[in-house]
Design a protein around this motif. Structure first.
Motif, PDB file in Angstrom:
ATOM      1  N   SER A   6       7.614 -24.490   4.482  1.00 20.86           N
ATOM      2  CA  SER A   6       6.507 -23.538   4.493  1.00 20.86           C
ATOM      3  C   SER A   6       6.295 -23.025   5.917  1.00 20.86           C
ATOM      4  O   SER A   6       6.305 -23.810   6.873  1.00 20.86           O
ATOM      5  CB  SER A   6       5.217 -24.204   4.005  1.00 20.86           C
ATOM      6  N   ILE A   7       6.100 -21.689   6.052  1.00 19.04           N
ATOM      7  CA  ILE A   7       5.823 -21.106   7.353  1.00 19.04           C
ATOM      8  C   ILE A   7       4.679 -20.102   7.196  1.00 19.04           C
ATOM      9  O   ILE A   7       4.308 -19.728   6.078  1.00 19.04           O
ATOM     10  CB  ILE A   7       7.058 -20.396   7.949  1.00 19.04           C
ATOM     11  N   ALA A   8       4.137 -19.670   8.314  1.00 21.15           N
ATOM     12  CA  ALA A   8       3.067 -18.675   8.283  1.00 21.15           C
ATOM     13  C   ALA A   8       3.621 -17.337   7.819  1.00 21.15           C
ATOM     14  O   ALA A   8       4.704 -16.914   8.244  1.00 21.15           O
ATOM     15  CB  ALA A   8       2.448 -18.534   9.673  1.00 21.15           C
ATOM     16  N   ALA A   9       2.873 -16.670   6.939  1.00 18.68           N
ATOM     17  CA  ALA A   9       3.346 -15.436   6.339  1.00 18.68           C
ATOM     18  C   ALA A   9       2.982 -14.193   7.136  1.00 18.68           C
ATOM     19  O   ALA A   9       3.254 -13.081   6.699  1.00 18.68           O
ATOM     20  CB  ALA A   9       2.805 -15.297   4.914  1.00 18.68           C
ATOM     21  N   GLY A  10       2.359 -14.351   8.285  1.00 22.94           N
ATOM     22  CA  GLY A  10       2.042 -13.198   9.112  1.00 22.94           C
ATOM     23  C   GLY A  10       0.824 -12.437   8.616  1.00 22.94           C
ATOM     24  O   GLY A  10      -0.066 -12.985   7.969  1.00 22.94           O
ATOM     25  N   THR A  11       0.783 -11.141   8.900  1.00 19.82           N
ATOM     26  CA  THR A  11      -0.354 -10.292   8.535  1.00 19.82           C
ATOM     27  C   THR A  11      -0.576 -10.298   7.031  1.00 19.82           C
ATOM     28  O   THR A  11       0.380 -10.143   6.269  1.00 19.82           O
ATOM     29  CB  THR A  11      -0.105  -8.851   9.013  1.00 19.82           C
ATOM     30  N   PRO A  12      -1.819 -10.488   6.567  1.00 16.60           N
ATOM     31  CA  PRO A  12      -2.076 -10.458   5.118  1.00 16.60           C
ATOM     32  C   PRO A  12      -1.728  -9.095   4.519  1.00 16.60           C
ATOM     33  O   PRO A  12      -2.324  -8.073   4.880  1.00 16.60           O
ATOM     34  CB  PRO A  12      -3.584 -10.730   5.024  1.00 16.60           C
ATOM     35  N   LEU A  13      -0.741  -9.066   3.657  1.00 17.60           N
ATOM     36  CA  LEU A  13      -0.303  -7.850   2.992  1.00 17.60           C
ATOM     37  C   LEU A  13      -0.058  -8.146   1.520  1.00 17.60           C
ATOM     38  O   LEU A  13       0.145  -9.302   1.130  1.00 17.60           O
ATOM     39  CB  LEU A  13       0.989  -7.310   3.628  1.00 17.60           C
ATOM     40  N   LYS A  14      -0.038  -7.117   0.733  1.00 16.90           N
ATOM     41  CA  LYS A  14       0.275  -7.243  -0.682  1.00 16.90           C
ATOM     42  C   LYS A  14       1.704  -6.782  -0.912  1.00 16.90           C
ATOM     43  O   LYS A  14       2.049  -5.637  -0.647  1.00 16.90           O
ATOM     44  CB  LYS A  14      -0.685  -6.407  -1.527  1.00 16.90           C
ATOM     45  N   TYR A  15       2.529  -7.707  -1.404  1.00 19.97           N
ATOM     46  CA  TYR A  15       3.932  -7.402  -1.688  1.00 19.97           C
ATOM     47  C   TYR A  15       4.061  -7.068  -3.173  1.00 19.97           C
ATOM     48  O   TYR A  15       3.504  -7.752  -4.028  1.00 19.97           O
ATOM     49  CB  TYR A  15       4.824  -8.585  -1.334  1.00 19.97           C
ATOM     50  N   SER A  74       6.596  -9.343  11.726  1.00 24.46           N
ATOM     51  CA  SER A  74       6.022  -8.225  12.470  1.00 24.46           C
ATOM     52  C   SER A  74       5.862  -7.057  11.502  1.00 24.46           C
ATOM     53  O   SER A  74       6.264  -7.138  10.342  1.00 24.46           O
ATOM     54  CB  SER A  74       6.912  -7.840  13.662  1.00 24.46           C
ATOM     55  N   ILE A  75       5.257  -5.980  11.979  1.00 23.87           N
ATOM     56  CA  ILE A  75       4.973  -4.823  11.134  1.00 23.87           C
ATOM     57  C   ILE A  75       5.618  -3.575  11.726  1.00 23.87           C
ATOM     58  O   ILE A  75       5.555  -3.340  12.944  1.00 23.87           O
ATOM     59  CB  ILE A  75       3.457  -4.584  10.993  1.00 23.87           C
ATOM     60  N   LEU A  76       6.266  -2.786  10.867  1.00 23.88           N
ATOM     61  CA  LEU A  76       6.752  -1.464  11.232  1.00 23.88           C
ATOM     62  C   LEU A  76       6.000  -0.434  10.398  1.00 23.88           C
ATOM     63  O   LEU A  76       5.716  -0.677   9.223  1.00 23.88           O
ATOM     64  CB  LEU A  76       8.255  -1.329  10.974  1.00 23.88           C
ATOM     65  N   ALA A  77       5.698   0.694  11.007  1.00 28.78           N
ATOM     66  CA  ALA A  77       4.993   1.748  10.285  1.00 28.78           C
ATOM     67  C   ALA A  77       5.956   2.527   9.401  1.00 28.78           C
ATOM     68  O   ALA A  77       7.134   2.699   9.732  1.00 28.78           O
ATOM     69  CB  ALA A  77       4.311   2.696  11.266  1.00 28.78           C
ATOM     70  N   CYS A  78       5.468   2.984   8.255  1.00 26.18           N
ATOM     71  CA  CYS A  78       6.230   3.873   7.399  1.00 26.18           C
ATOM     72  C   CYS A  78       6.290   5.258   8.039  1.00 26.18           C
ATOM     73  O   CYS A  78       5.576   5.540   9.005  1.00 26.18           O
ATOM     74  CB  CYS A  78       5.586   3.947   6.012  1.00 26.18           C
ATOM     75  N   PRO A  79       7.119   6.158   7.517  1.00 28.32           N
ATOM     76  CA  PRO A  79       7.174   7.508   8.080  1.00 28.32           C
ATOM     77  C   PRO A  79       5.796   8.168   8.090  1.00 28.32           C
ATOM     78  O   PRO A  79       4.999   7.962   7.167  1.00 28.32           O
ATOM     79  CB  PRO A  79       8.130   8.244   7.139  1.00 28.32           C
ATOM     80  N   PRO A  80       5.493   8.965   9.095  1.00 28.03           N
ATOM     81  CA  PRO A  80       4.184   9.639   9.169  1.00 28.03           C
ATOM     82  C   PRO A  80       4.128  10.836   8.225  1.00 28.03           C
ATOM     83  O   PRO A  80       5.131  11.234   7.638  1.00 28.03           O
ATOM     84  CB  PRO A  80       4.120  10.092  10.629  1.00 28.03           C
ATOM     85  N   ASP A  81       2.933  11.372   8.091  1.00 25.09           N
ATOM     86  CA  ASP A  81       2.729  12.618   7.329  1.00 25.09           C
ATOM     87  C   ASP A  81       3.138  12.503   5.876  1.00 25.09           C
ATOM     88  O   ASP A  81       3.571  13.471   5.254  1.00 25.09           O
ATOM     89  CB  ASP A  81       3.497  13.782   7.988  1.00 25.09           C
ATOM     90  N   ARG A  82       2.989  11.303   5.324  1.00 25.35           N
ATOM     91  CA  ARG A  82       3.258  11.120   3.894  1.00 25.35           C
ATOM     92  C   ARG A  82       1.914  11.030   3.177  1.00 25.35           C
ATOM     93  O   ARG A  82       1.045  10.253   3.573  1.00 25.35           O
ATOM     94  CB  ARG A  82       4.070   9.851   3.641  1.00 25.35           C
ATOM     95  N   PRO A  83       1.702  11.803   2.105  1.00 29.71           N
ATOM     96  CA  PRO A  83       0.429  11.731   1.369  1.00 29.71           C
ATOM     97  C   PRO A  83       0.124  10.313   0.924  1.00 29.71           C
ATOM     98  O   PRO A  83       1.011   9.567   0.504  1.00 29.71           O
ATOM     99  CB  PRO A  83       0.671  12.661   0.177  1.00 29.71           C
ATOM    100  N   HIS A  84      -1.125   9.921   1.008  1.00 31.77           N
ATOM    101  CA  HIS A  84      -1.524   8.553   0.672  1.00 31.77           C
ATOM    102  C   HIS A  84      -1.206   8.198  -0.771  1.00 31.77           C
ATOM    103  O   HIS A  84      -0.868   7.056  -1.083  1.00 31.77           O
ATOM    104  CB  HIS A  84      -3.020   8.377   0.933  1.00 31.77           C
TER     105      HIS A  84
END
Length: 374
Positions: free
Chosen positions: A188-197, A233-243
């Motif tokens: 078991s290790i730390a899962a990093g930033t809380p995100l929904k997969y 770590s976290i990488l951002a998705c491409p910008p200017d994409r509709p939510h």
């Protein structure tokens, strides 16, 4: 040529010549003589052959077929009769267990079957050498929002499986377990930033696994796991994409680039991260319009679409999730059409298609694992 020509060649030259042959020819060479068999089954030959291997696809078509798994190689030339690229069948095989193909690294397939009534069955298999190892199930076998990843450390050359999961519903942060193949235990290790997969496949590139995940505001993020350091770590998705595209996108690796593919009703938008890790390098590479006659065909483009190959002429091979269909986009004519179908029709269960490069790396190198042949 004299029959004893090869008898006077140094073994390293023989191995170099054999490594340049097609997969099926190499398999046939194993029956020539004992010395060739020993050389072709050596780790040195596997390491020499891998960089020269022709990329392709590994496809699981469904358990009702006599040989439900197929390995293909891409062909760069265009089939003039169909004006489309195509694949060559390298191998068809039957695996001893019912298991979907999840992902691949260096010719090793990570395969698993999830039965809701029992722990998951996990395997690492090489269909070329026809051997596999059975991985013990994770400590936690809950099915809620779970996803796997299969990768290789850049410095230690250790293969690892990663499972990210949640033990309960709601906003609980995810948990993570790591299995280093050869250790016979999950950690078991730390899962990093809380995100929904959302259960998508962990895409492996540059020593890192990547998943499309969502933050508390349902904004898509790329969760990055360093296989060597086991840090997130976290990488951002491409910008200017509709939510509102958040749940209509696929994430994969395309060539040497991370790729986000937006699925709209009448088009596919393909983004590539041209410089790995540099978020400003996201480029809108393709905007592919889907003709109405394709959209209206029953069973065509009814699920997520994702690119699996960009050919040298710029054409794009596109697969559809849980489907046997492949489509080819012509970069020259800006048209899309059905390409050579690599899979027979499947009437039961999921179809899985993953990018695959054949190799002669044997799972016998994992000496402490439960190994088998088929």
């Amino acid at each position: 040529m004299r029959q004893d020509f090869f008898a006077f060649l140094p073994s390293e030259i023989i191995v170099d010549i054999l490594s340049r042959l097609p997969i099926l020819t190499i398999l046939g060479c194993k029956f020539v003589c004992k010395s060739w068999l020993d050389q072709l089954e050596s780790s040195e030959f596997a390491d020499l052959h891998l960089p020269q291997s022709v990329p392709g696809l590994a496809v699981f078509q469904g358990p009702e077929l006599s040989k439900p798994y197929k390995i293909y190689e891409f062909v760069e030339e265009v089939d003039l009769r169909r004006s489309a690229h195509f694949c060559n069948v390298v191998l068809e095989f039957k695996f001893p267990h019912f298991a979907h193909i999840h992902s691949s690294v260096n010719g090793l397939l990570f395969m698993y079957n999830q039965d809701t009534r029992s722990p998951p069955s996990l395997f690492v298999c090489n269909p070329i050498t026809r051997d596999y190892v059975t991985i013990p199930p994770p400590t936690e076998c809950q099915l809620l929002d779970h996803t796997f990843g299969f990768g290789l450390s850049k410095t230690t050359d250790k293969y690892k499986l990663v499972k990210i999961f949640r033990l309960c519903s709601g906003s609980a942060p995810p948990d993570c377990e790591v299995y280093t193949i050869g250790t016979r235990s999950w950690r078991s290790i730390a899962a990093g930033t809380p995100l929904k997969y959302d259960g998508n496949i962990g895409a492996f590139l540059n020593g890192n696994l990547h998943w499309l995940a969502f933050d508390s505001k349902e904004c898509p993020q790329i969760s990055c796991f360093d296989v060597e350091t086991e840090l997130f770590s976290i990488l951002a998705c491409p910008p200017d994409r509709p939510h509102d595209l958040a749940y209509f996108c696929c994430f994969t690796v395309l060539g040497d680039n991370l790729c986000v593919c937006d699925n709209l009703e009448d088009m596919i938008v393909i983004w590539l991260m041209k410089d790995y890790g540099v978020e400003k390098s996201w480029t809108k590479e393709y905007v592919i319009k889907i003709p109405s006659y394709v959209r209206n065909q029953l069973g065509k483009f009814c699920g997520y679409r994702f690119p699996v190959k960009i050919f040298e002429d710029g054409d794009v091979l596109i697969a559809e999730e849980d489907s046997s269909e492949l489509f080819c986009y012509s970069n020259k004519y800006k048209t899309i059409r059905e390409s050579t179908d690599p899979a027979e029709s499947c009437t039961y269960g999921r179809i899985s298609t993953v990018f695959y490069t054949a190799s002669f790396l044997s799972t016998k190198m994992f000496v402490t694992e439960e190994g088998s042949s088929f």
